[in-house]
Scaffold this active site. Structure first.
Site, PDB file in Angstrom:
ATOM      1  CG  ASP A 138      -2.066   1.046   1.060  1.00 39.09           C
ATOM      2  OD1 ASP A 138      -2.347   1.478  -0.080  1.00 39.09           O
ATOM      3  OD2 ASP A 138      -2.641   1.439   2.090  1.00 39.09           O
ATOM      4  CG  HIS A 181      -3.707  -0.068   8.891  1.00 41.21           C
ATOM      5  ND1 HIS A 181      -4.706   0.787   8.475  1.00 41.21           N
ATOM      6  CD2 HIS A 181      -2.659   0.177   8.065  1.00 41.21           C
ATOM      7  CE1 HIS A 181      -4.284   1.504   7.454  1.00 41.21           C
ATOM      8  NE2 HIS A 181      -3.052   1.147   7.179  1.00 41.21           N
ATOM      9  CD  GLN A 249      -2.765  -1.584   4.428  1.00 41.04           C
ATOM     10  OE1 GLN A 249      -3.727  -1.761   3.679  1.00 41.04           O
ATOM     11  NE2 GLN A 249      -2.120  -0.438   4.482  1.00 41.04           N
ATOM     12  NE  ARG A 279      -1.622  12.113   4.703  1.00 45.90           N
ATOM     13  CZ  ARG A 279      -1.991  10.870   4.389  1.00 45.90           C
ATOM     14  NH1 ARG A 279      -1.429   9.832   4.999  1.00 45.90           N
ATOM     15  NH2 ARG A 279      -2.916  10.657   3.474  1.00 45.90           N
ATOM     16  CG  ASP A 281      -2.927   6.625   6.700  1.00 49.35           C
ATOM     17  OD1 ASP A 281      -3.227   7.270   5.692  1.00 49.35           O
ATOM     18  OD2 ASP A 281      -3.065   5.387   6.791  1.00 49.35           O
ATOM     19  CD  GLU A 323      -5.989   9.848   5.004  1.00 49.97           C
ATOM     20  OE1 GLU A 323      -6.568   9.771   3.907  1.00 49.97           O
ATOM     21  OE2 GLU A 323      -6.075   8.970   5.890  1.00 49.97           O
ATOM     22  CG  HIS A 392      -0.658   9.497  -1.835  1.00 48.90           C
ATOM     23  ND1 HIS A 392      -1.172  10.430  -0.963  1.00 48.90           N
ATOM     24  CD2 HIS A 392      -0.951   8.283  -1.295  1.00 48.90           C
ATOM     25  CE1 HIS A 392      -1.735   9.819   0.052  1.00 48.90           C
ATOM     26  NE2 HIS A 392      -1.633   8.514  -0.117  1.00 48.90           N
ATOM     27  CG  ASP A 393      -5.365   7.960  -1.728  1.00 54.58           C
ATOM     28  OD1 ASP A 393      -5.610   7.003  -2.489  1.00 54.58           O
ATOM     29  OD2 ASP A 393      -5.346   7.856  -0.499  1.00 54.58           O
ATOM     30  NE  ARG A 517      -4.613   3.879  -4.508  1.00 51.27           N
ATOM     31  CZ  ARG A 517      -4.551   3.488  -3.247  1.00 51.27           C
ATOM     32  NH1 ARG A 517      -4.963   4.306  -2.285  1.00 51.27           N
ATOM     33  NH2 ARG A 517      -4.098   2.285  -2.920  1.00 51.27           N
TER      34      ARG A 517
END
Length: 646
Positions: A138, A181, A249, A279, A281, A323, A392-393, A517
């Site tokens: 990921d 995670h 994950q 950040r 996540d 995020e 990036h997403d 992506r």
């Protein structure tokens, strides 16, 4: 008063020279100031904690964590407390990047600090560089460690050298804390698989499908195509484990107070590397509860606030970014609500603005943009946004259905139109994007692609269409000018400053080809960068224009985010207008045209706000005055004006 303001007030009473301050005394003050909030939050999440003796363990942990914080960072913390909300400054301009895609490794990144200085960027968000599984991981968000650097990026010493160099340049670093995670190779997961009951309780693990099936009845699927469902059977452990994102994950079980304390330790260790912005996540997923979608739950907010209050005691110069790419009404809550208003995250992604800007590009209209923004609750004065165009997403279409209906459109049909417009289903559309994670059950999907490709530059260059190229460049600059002047920190995605197109090489990589992506995760084109001062191309036009806009922003104090933004709807549905106001000659009026045709607005409204002097307007972008020849102001296709009073 929120806790940050209180700590600032306490710090202001101490010596002006932080090097001479009694650091331990100030730590004790912060701890006593936050203690009642920390206790209330902790016991609300863990009501049996007093019986388990875990709250006293937290009180023992905080001083131990503070002892481990480097002395120079403790002093930096005090300076930041004394200098108000440094992260809201007009001088803050960020860039998000993959280290290996930008310039090989951490040492390579350090050699490019001059490039950031040339552009005007002083906040770097580097994507995960810690150890992760080989193969699918990921993009590094399946973590094997929170602080150990993966060898492909260098070493922890390289990271420490980078943060030291950035501090010497008055630049800042943001890194991710994958708080929801770990990977299935994380030490806790390995111990769980080996049969250790303690660490099996660090995750959501079950011997049969009874509870997993109950969870599944209300849990949505994050990746329905590549990772359907929310549980994975682990043969080594012979148990089902919750895996909301991917099967590798494992979701952390924060109903276990030991998980919180161990993760707090990881958080502080990350901050101690010299990270300025952390950040958080996937923080919307932190708390799981049967019968709910386990997103944005009150307990998740309490947990994030608890992290923040503890971090503020130990490292008050470090701030948190939420995020949370969720609905507008949910995003605003991550600044904190009620008694905790301003006590959760200092920064949040303005995903609403991002999605609405892409909507306005596709529709050429701004009424949905206004409708959403004008109904968004105000954020705390101490909070700020990350404003961005791309990251990036993927691009999620996370705006409120009711506002789509209120402007006369059907919500489902409109989202389908946006997917078709950006993902090559309409011949007349200039966009070259792709659909990400389309769910046939509900018709939902997201959009991937670089800003330049989505805005028509790729198609214009392929077809050698000069007009399409010109319009694409203007769109790129207009969108960046909006995020540079809107309230918050503008975050540029690496490569967008030089108009980088989609990268299709991921299709040749077996570990990446199912995740489109990666089309928007290209390597930095240093050949193009080398020619920026030599040849005239669309890429050089974008870079130098963006560089100019950044310079203007950083020299315009009214662009600091102090909740001084006013939206000004106009009768023209193609125009977006807002103002940054300090009630002084520093005020700036922003006007932009989302259509490929020239539009005009009545100057009476502009004049009434004080922006017309002697029949002229001063535009900061052009660097010159505009002479008004009539009562109408002309705005060219995708043009943006930053009008100044002085």
């Amino acid at each position: 008063m929120n806790q940050t303001s209180l700590h600032r007030m306490l710090a202001s009473n101490k010596p002006d020279n932080p090097e001479k301050a009694n650091l331990k005394e100030l730590f004790d003050l912060r701890l006593s100031t936050n203690l009642s909030i920390i206790q209330n939050l902790f016991l609300s999440l863990y009501p049996e904690a007093t019986l388990q003796n875990s709250f006293p363990l937290l009180l023992e942990l905080l001083p131990e964590l503070y002892k481990k914080r480097p002395e120079n960072l403790k002093i930096q913390d005090l300076r930041r407390l004394k200098h108000a909300n440094w992260y809201q400054s007009e001088k803050m301009v960020g860039m998000q990047l993959y280290v290996d895609h930008f310039n090989k490794n951490l040492k390579g990144l350090e050699t490019k600090i001059g490039y950031f200085e040339k552009l005007g960027v002083n906040l770097l968000h580097i994507m995960p560089v810690t150890t992760r599984p080989k193969g699918e991981n990921d993009g590094g968000y399946a973590v094997n460690s929170y602080t150990q650097v993966d060898k492909k990026y260098g070493s922890k010493a390289d990271l420490l050298n980078l943060t030291k160099k950035l501090r010497s340049k008055n630049m800042h670093l943001m890194m991710d804390f994958v708080v929801n995670h770990t990977s299935d190779e994380f030490p806790w997961a390995k111990k769980a698989m080996a049969g250790d009951k303690k660490y099996q309780d660090y995750y959501y693990t079950y011997p049969d499908r009874k509870l997993p099936d109950e969870f599944e009845s209300s849990l949505p699927e994050v990746f329905p195509q590549t990772s359907p469902g929310n549980f994975t059977f682990n043969t080594k452990m012979n148990r089902w484990v919750m895996t909301v994102f991917n099967d590798y994950q494992w979701d952390l079980n924060y109903t276990n107070p030991m998980v919180f304390m161990d993760m707090l330790t990881n958080l502080v260790e990350l901050a101690n590397l010299g990270v300025d912005v952390i950040r958080f996540d996937a923080l919307a997923f932190l708390w799981k509860k049967l019968g709910t979608n386990s997103q944005n739950l009150p307990e998740a907010h309490s947990l994030v606030t608890l992290f923040r209050m503890c971090l503020q005691v130990v490292a008050p110069g470090v701030v948190l970014l939420a995020e949370a790419i969720v609905s507008p009404q949910e995003i605003i809550k991550y600044f904190g609500e009620g008694i905790n208003k301003g006590n959760e995250c200092e920064i949040a992604y303005n995903a609403t603005l991002m999605a609405l800007l892409w909507n306005s590009i596709a529709t050429k209209k701004t009424h949905l943009l206004y409708k959403n923004l004008m109904n968004l609750p105000s954020k705390p004065i101490e909070g700020t946004w990350i404003n961005y165009i791309r990251c990036h997403d993927d691009i999620g279409l996370s705006f409120d259905d009711r506002y789509i209906y209120e402007v006369g459109w059907d919500a489902s049909s409109h989202r389908k139109f946006l997917l078709d417009y950006y993902c090559q289903k309409l011949d007349w559309s200039p966009a070259m994007g792709q659909v990400f994670m389309y769910n046939p059950k509900n018709g939902d999907g997201r959009i991937t692609g670089s800003a330049a490709s989505l805005l028509g530059l790729e198609k214009g260059l392929d077809q050698n269409d000069e007009e399409l190229i010109k319009l694409a460049v203007n769109k790129i600059l207009m969108l960046h000018a909006i995020i540079l002047s809107y309230g918050g920190i503008p975050m540029i995605y690496a490569g967008d400053e030089i108009g980088t197109l989609n990268d299709y090489s991921y299709l040749k990589n077996k570990d990446l080809k199912e995740d489109n992506r990666w089309a928007n995760r290209p390597k930095q084109d240093w050949k193009t960068v080398a020619g920026l001062d030599k040849i005239d191309t669309p890429q050089t036009q974008i870079f130098h224009s963006l560089k100019k806009l950044i310079r203007i922003r950083r020299n315009t104090p009214v662009f600091a985010d102090i909740n001084n933004l006013l939206l000004h709807p106009t009768p023209n549905a193609h125009i977006f207008m807002f103002e940054r106001r300090n009630n002084s000659d520093e005020d700036v009026l922003v006007i932009c045209n989302f259509d490929e045709k020239l539009h005009m607005i009545d100057t009476a409204g502009v004049a009434s706000k004080g922006y017309v002097a002697g029949g002229k307007l001063k535009d900061l972008v052009l660097g010159e005055s505009i002479t008004l020849k009539s009562s109408l102001l002309e705005i060219n296709p995708y043009q943006i004006l930053w009008l100044s009073k002085s």
